[in-house]
Write a protein that holds these residues in place. Sequence first.
Motif: not given
Length: 567
Positions: A355-366, A554-567
């Motif tokens: 959900a956070w990754a999709v938010s990043a995708q859509l927010g940038t696309a907007l 897990c967001l703050l310490n990057r433990a859950r951070i994964e690759e998101i499709p390139a914009a």
Amino acid sequence: MNENNTFGMPDAPDHELPMLTTHQANRLRALAAPYTQEGHTHFLHNLAQKCRQAPQEHWPEMVAGHFGRLAEAGNGDESAAELLRGVHARLIPTDSLTPEIAGAMSYARVVAEGLVFAYSLDMPTSVRMLTDPDVERAGIEELGQAAYANLMRVPVEHDEVPTEGGAVLHSLYGDSPFVASKALYLSETVRQVTDESLPDAGALFVVPTRHLLAYHPIADGSVADAINALAAYGLGAYEDGPGSLSPRVYWWHQGRLTSITVIDHDTLSFSLQPPPELLGRLKGLVRLDRAGRLDTATAAKAPDVAALTHATADAIAGLTDDPAGLGDAFASALTLAHAHCAADPKASHVDTWDAWAVSAQLGTALFTGASAQKCWLGEDMVPQLPETPATPPAQARAWLDAFYVALACREKDRADRLCQVPLEVLRQDDSVDAYVLHWIDTLQTYWSERPIDDVVTKLLATMETSHPESLTHTPKDFADLIDYQPVALFHRLIARDHDAFTKALADAVDHHRTYWGDSSAPRARVALGVLAMTSLAYDYGFPVDMPQPYLPTCLLNRARIEEIPAA
């Protein structure tokens, strides 16, 4: 009332007594004439309202009873003490003031379109308006103080009336003919009845009859539904009577009453036209609510995450046919990301990260456009974001959300692209206060690695324009407890002051808790701007204690951070 008849015809509304036809009003005046030959002025509006609801064969006895009660009340020979004991501040309709009556009450004044402030004497069997000799006899200052005190002692009942759109109207009512007049002192009335204060923006209200006052505090975006609900509620009660006062919607702000209803007397049509100052406030609050930033009646219940996931997936899938829905899809995805953190406050689950990754995708696309890419919302929901052109909207707060999400998800390339969005575009957003735009300017300047002196200059502008006296769109507590906290953290961040940052972070978390309380609204779950600034600090090597409330570990310490499709 027949609106299709030509004005002045026998069955058209009477000019002075519009609740009656011209023929009916003339008959009422004829019945009242024998009682008004002694040189005294009398209001016929309330009597006309009662007569409208009764067969005409009963009118003679109703008129006789009405003037009999007035006769028992006296003829203006009360002592000063009696006047002070019974006087009340009162609102009366402007169309009830004939030239004769107005001449006898020169002290009365128009306080808003359709409403006149006057003094009224409450007696055991009747109520009468005070004339200039009465005011002179009691003293204008003494009379004003007594009228206010007596009015505030008038008892009222209080109900909350929910509307279909989720807004809540507050209804104050009672037997006293002075209930509606409490709108003159609405702030004190609300505090007296609910133990709460009105927001800085005031309230919208209606006074359709002298026995009824309904209001809605201008606190959040639910006002968009409330304004129409108040208009319908007020007009219906005004037409039903008795004791009709005004069909208009008014704005109470810092003791001033302003009509926002415009009446076309030729067509008898009504429209709502808020003045520019109010319109700006309303637009700002609605924009805040659109992304769930404020705790409203519609956001008070915890959302169904499964239903919200499907809604977000559907919104993304629909972009192929309706690209204009991207802003709504981003708002939905971000709400989903926050909502996941209710059950998963550390953001350790894959669905939460999606959900956070999709938010990043859509927010940038907007704001910057995007190539076609998949949006993962679960194994069986992978809607496709179509190729999107770079057409940034004038939505300053949505830009902030998109930038905060990019920082929290460590999407440097997306943050870079967002900082290339022209500030001139975002400045076209007339729903935000100046400090929001200065803050965006500060972030863009800093992220673009421009001279630190430029960053500091822009940061100071943000701080100066965020003072309470400068706000016209944003609720003061939201600006102070939510919006300003990332600014305070950024100040300590660029100074590289670890100790001051730690203290500011504790304050920011506490302010988030204070603002949201025990709300179930998704935004209550994560302090987004604080998370973004703390993510930067963590990456810069600042000591950050974990876990922190409202900051997913897990967001703050990057433990859950994964690759998101390139914009």
